[in-house]
Motif scaffolding. Structure first.
Motif, PDB file in Angstrom:
ATOM      1  N   THR A   1       0.868  -1.178   0.000  1.00  0.00           N
ATOM      2  CA  THR A   1       0.000   0.000   0.000  1.00  0.00           C
ATOM      3  C   THR A   1       0.906   1.229   0.000  1.00  0.00           C
ATOM      4  O   THR A   1       2.083   1.138   0.363  1.00  0.00           O
ATOM      5  CB  THR A   1      -0.898   0.035   1.252  1.00  0.00           C
ATOM      6  N   PRO A   2       0.376   2.394  -0.402  1.00  0.00           N
ATOM      7  CA  PRO A   2       1.198   3.606  -0.346  1.00  0.00           C
ATOM      8  C   PRO A   2       1.753   3.883   1.049  1.00  0.00           C
ATOM      9  O   PRO A   2       2.899   4.316   1.190  1.00  0.00           O
ATOM     10  CB  PRO A   2       0.236   4.706  -0.794  1.00  0.00           C
ATOM     11  N   VAL A   3       0.975   3.622   2.084  1.00  0.00           N
ATOM     12  CA  VAL A   3       1.445   3.854   3.458  1.00  0.00           C
ATOM     13  C   VAL A   3       2.600   2.912   3.792  1.00  0.00           C
ATOM     14  O   VAL A   3       3.601   3.326   4.383  1.00  0.00           O
ATOM     15  CB  VAL A   3       0.292   3.694   4.477  1.00  0.00           C
ATOM     16  N   GLU A   4       2.489   1.654   3.399  1.00  0.00           N
ATOM     17  CA  GLU A   4       3.574   0.709   3.652  1.00  0.00           C
ATOM     18  C   GLU A   4       4.854   1.145   2.945  1.00  0.00           C
ATOM     19  O   GLU A   4       5.943   1.081   3.523  1.00  0.00           O
ATOM     20  CB  GLU A   4       3.175  -0.689   3.185  1.00  0.00           C
ATOM     21  N   LEU A   5       4.733   1.614   1.705  1.00  0.00           N
ATOM     22  CA  LEU A   5       5.903   2.073   0.963  1.00  0.00           C
ATOM     23  C   LEU A   5       6.527   3.293   1.630  1.00  0.00           C
ATOM     24  O   LEU A   5       7.736   3.375   1.778  1.00  0.00           O
ATOM     25  CB  LEU A   5       5.536   2.384  -0.492  1.00  0.00           C
ATOM     26  N   ARG A   6       5.697   4.219   2.080  1.00  0.00           N
ATOM     27  CA  ARG A   6       6.202   5.404   2.787  1.00  0.00           C
ATOM     28  C   ARG A   6       6.991   4.997   4.030  1.00  0.00           C
ATOM     29  O   ARG A   6       8.056   5.537   4.303  1.00  0.00           O
ATOM     30  CB  ARG A   6       5.054   6.322   3.210  1.00  0.00           C
ATOM     31  N   ILE A   7       6.463   4.058   4.796  1.00  0.00           N
ATOM     32  CA  ILE A   7       7.139   3.601   6.011  1.00  0.00           C
ATOM     33  C   ILE A   7       8.471   2.948   5.664  1.00  0.00           C
ATOM     34  O   ILE A   7       9.495   3.225   6.293  1.00  0.00           O
ATOM     35  CB  ILE A   7       6.240   2.641   6.817  1.00  0.00           C
ATOM     36  N   MET A   8       8.487   2.120   4.639  1.00  0.00           N
ATOM     37  CA  MET A   8       9.720   1.445   4.236  1.00  0.00           C
ATOM     38  C   MET A   8      10.772   2.433   3.753  1.00  0.00           C
ATOM     39  O   MET A   8      11.970   2.194   3.905  1.00  0.00           O
ATOM     40  CB  MET A   8       9.425   0.412   3.152  1.00  0.00           C
ATOM     41  N   LEU A   9      10.324   3.549   3.181  1.00  0.00           N
ATOM     42  CA  LEU A   9      11.250   4.572   2.706  1.00  0.00           C
ATOM     43  C   LEU A   9      11.645   5.552   3.803  1.00  0.00           C
ATOM     44  O   LEU A   9      12.395   6.487   3.566  1.00  0.00           O
ATOM     45  CB  LEU A   9      10.634   5.327   1.520  1.00  0.00           C
ATOM     46  N   GLY A  10      11.115   5.354   5.017  1.00  0.00           N
ATOM     47  CA  GLY A  10      11.494   6.179   6.152  1.00  0.00           C
ATOM     48  C   GLY A  10      10.679   7.443   6.315  1.00  0.00           C
ATOM     49  O   GLY A  10      11.010   8.279   7.148  1.00  0.00           O
ATOM     50  N   ALA A  11       9.608   7.591   5.543  1.00  0.00           N
ATOM     51  CA  ALA A  11       8.809   8.809   5.619  1.00  0.00           C
ATOM     52  C   ALA A  11       7.829   8.782   6.790  1.00  0.00           C
ATOM     53  O   ALA A  11       7.288   9.808   7.152  1.00  0.00           O
ATOM     54  CB  ALA A  11       8.048   9.033   4.317  1.00  0.00           C
ATOM     55  N   GLY A  12       7.579   7.638   7.360  1.00  0.00           N
ATOM     56  CA  GLY A  12       6.628   7.543   8.461  1.00  0.00           C
ATOM     57  C   GLY A  12       5.199   7.435   7.961  1.00  0.00           C
ATOM     58  O   GLY A  12       4.905   7.678   6.801  1.00  0.00           O
ATOM     59  N   ALA A  13       4.340   7.059   8.833  1.00  0.00           N
ATOM     60  CA  ALA A  13       2.931   6.887   8.492  1.00  0.00           C
ATOM     61  C   ALA A  13       2.189   8.209   8.600  1.00  0.00           C
ATOM     62  O   ALA A  13       2.597   9.105   9.333  1.00  0.00           O
ATOM     63  CB  ALA A  13       2.295   5.853   9.413  1.00  0.00           C
ATOM     64  N   VAL A  14       1.107   8.299   7.883  1.00  0.00           N
ATOM     65  CA  VAL A  14       0.233   9.459   7.993  1.00  0.00           C
ATOM     66  C   VAL A  14      -0.549   9.313   9.291  1.00  0.00           C
ATOM     67  O   VAL A  14      -1.117   8.250   9.559  1.00  0.00           O
ATOM     68  CB  VAL A  14      -0.730   9.510   6.789  1.00  0.00           C
ATOM     69  N   PRO A  15      -0.572  10.347  10.132  1.00  0.00           N
ATOM     70  CA  PRO A  15      -1.288  10.212  11.396  1.00  0.00           C
ATOM     71  C   PRO A  15      -2.790  10.030  11.165  1.00  0.00           C
ATOM     72  O   PRO A  15      -3.327  10.522  10.174  1.00  0.00           O
ATOM     73  CB  PRO A  15      -1.001  11.532  12.120  1.00  0.00           C
ATOM     74  N   PRO A  16      -3.460   9.331  12.073  1.00  0.00           N
ATOM     75  CA  PRO A  16      -4.899   9.124  11.913  1.00  0.00           C
ATOM     76  C   PRO A  16      -5.665  10.442  12.037  1.00  0.00           C
ATOM     77  O   PRO A  16      -5.203  11.388  12.680  1.00  0.00           O
ATOM     78  CB  PRO A  16      -5.265   8.170  13.050  1.00  0.00           C
ATOM     79  N   LEU A  17      -6.820  10.477  11.414  1.00  0.00           N
ATOM     80  CA  LEU A  17      -7.687  11.650  11.484  1.00  0.00           C
ATOM     81  C   LEU A  17      -8.389  11.651  12.845  1.00  0.00           C
ATOM     82  O   LEU A  17      -9.170  10.748  13.157  1.00  0.00           O
ATOM     83  CB  LEU A  17      -8.726  11.608  10.365  1.00  0.00           C
ATOM     84  N   THR A  18      -8.085  12.645  13.653  1.00  0.00           N
ATOM     85  CA  THR A  18      -8.709  12.758  14.973  1.00  0.00           C
ATOM     86  C   THR A  18      -9.975  13.603  14.866  1.00  0.00           C
ATOM     87  O   THR A  18     -10.204  14.286  13.871  1.00  0.00           O
ATOM     88  CB  THR A  18      -7.759  13.434  15.974  1.00  0.00           C
ATOM     89  N   ARG A  19     -10.770  13.562  15.897  1.00  0.00           N
ATOM     90  CA  ARG A  19     -11.998  14.361  15.940  1.00  0.00           C
ATOM     91  C   ARG A  19     -11.665  15.851  15.843  1.00  0.00           C
ATOM     92  O   ARG A  19     -12.325  16.600  15.121  1.00  0.00           O
ATOM     93  CB  ARG A  19     -12.775  14.065  17.231  1.00  0.00           C
ATOM     94  N   ALA A  20     -10.629  16.283  16.536  1.00  0.00           N
ATOM     95  CA  ALA A  20     -10.229  17.691  16.510  1.00  0.00           C
ATOM     96  C   ALA A  20      -9.806  18.115  15.106  1.00  0.00           C
ATOM     97  O   ALA A  20     -10.167  19.202  14.635  1.00  0.00           O
ATOM     98  CB  ALA A  20      -9.098  17.934  17.501  1.00  0.00           C
ATOM     99  N   ARG A  21      -9.054  17.253  14.429  1.00  0.00           N
ATOM    100  CA  ARG A  21      -8.619  17.585  13.064  1.00  0.00           C
ATOM    101  C   ARG A  21      -9.803  17.609  12.111  1.00  0.00           C
ATOM    102  O   ARG A  21      -9.890  18.459  11.223  1.00  0.00           O
ATOM    103  CB  ARG A  21      -7.567  16.574  12.593  1.00  0.00           C
ATOM    104  N   LEU A  22     -10.755  16.687  12.283  1.00  0.00           N
ATOM    105  CA  LEU A  22     -11.959  16.675  11.459  1.00  0.00           C
ATOM    106  C   LEU A  22     -12.743  17.966  11.645  1.00  0.00           C
ATOM    107  O   LEU A  22     -13.187  18.586  10.668  1.00  0.00           O
ATOM    108  CB  LEU A  22     -12.831  15.468  11.798  1.00  0.00           C
ATOM    109  N   GLU A  23     -12.916  18.398  12.886  1.00  0.00           N
ATOM    110  CA  GLU A  23     -13.638  19.643  13.148  1.00  0.00           C
ATOM    111  C   GLU A  23     -12.908  20.842  12.536  1.00  0.00           C
ATOM    112  O   GLU A  23     -13.535  21.760  12.003  1.00  0.00           O
ATOM    113  CB  GLU A  23     -13.839  19.816  14.651  1.00  0.00           C
ATOM    114  N   GLU A  24     -11.589  20.830  12.588  1.00  0.00           N
ATOM    115  CA  GLU A  24     -10.800  21.891  11.967  1.00  0.00           C
ATOM    116  C   GLU A  24     -11.031  21.927  10.447  1.00  0.00           C
ATOM    117  O   GLU A  24     -11.211  22.995   9.854  1.00  0.00           O
ATOM    118  CB  GLU A  24      -9.324  21.648  12.264  1.00  0.00           C
ATOM    119  N   LEU A  25     -11.077  20.772   9.828  1.00  0.00           N
ATOM    120  CA  LEU A  25     -11.321  20.704   8.382  1.00  0.00           C
ATOM    121  C   LEU A  25     -12.743  21.144   8.026  1.00  0.00           C
ATOM    122  O   LEU A  25     -12.952  21.813   7.018  1.00  0.00           O
ATOM    123  CB  LEU A  25     -11.063  19.281   7.873  1.00  0.00           C
ATOM    124  N   VAL A  26     -13.702  20.775   8.861  1.00  0.00           N
ATOM    125  CA  VAL A  26     -15.095  21.185   8.626  1.00  0.00           C
ATOM    126  C   VAL A  26     -15.219  22.704   8.689  1.00  0.00           C
ATOM    127  O   VAL A  26     -15.908  23.313   7.871  1.00  0.00           O
ATOM    128  CB  VAL A  26     -16.038  20.505   9.649  1.00  0.00           C
TER     129      VAL A  26
END
Length: 66
Positions: A28-53
């Motif tokens: 998956t793109p996330v697995e490839l990012r991790i293998m390349l050392g970029a780290g995972a994308v953080p999960p979408l939290t409720r606070a971040r969702l409200e910020e986007l809304v």
């Protein structure tokens, strides 16, 4: 077109990471990012969702909210 440089990603995956082609394409793109050392994308939290809304409201775009 996805905008990804697939030839470059394949070179890194096959040459630097030593993956076989079938293993590269199963990642998956996330697995490839991790293998390349970029780290995972953080999960979408409720606070971040409200910020986007707040930043991108749906009101007035033909949607019936009520």
């Amino acid at each position: 077109m996805s905008g990804l440089d697939w030839p470059a990603l394949m070179r890194v995956g096959l040459n630097r990471l030593g993956l076989q082609p079938d293993a590269f394409w199963r990642l998956t793109p996330v697995e490839l990012r991790i293998m390349l050392g970029a780290g995972a994308v953080p999960p979408l939290t409720r606070a971040r969702l409200e910020e986007l809304v707040r930043a991108y409201p749906d009101a007035g775009k033909g949607r019936d909210d009520g």
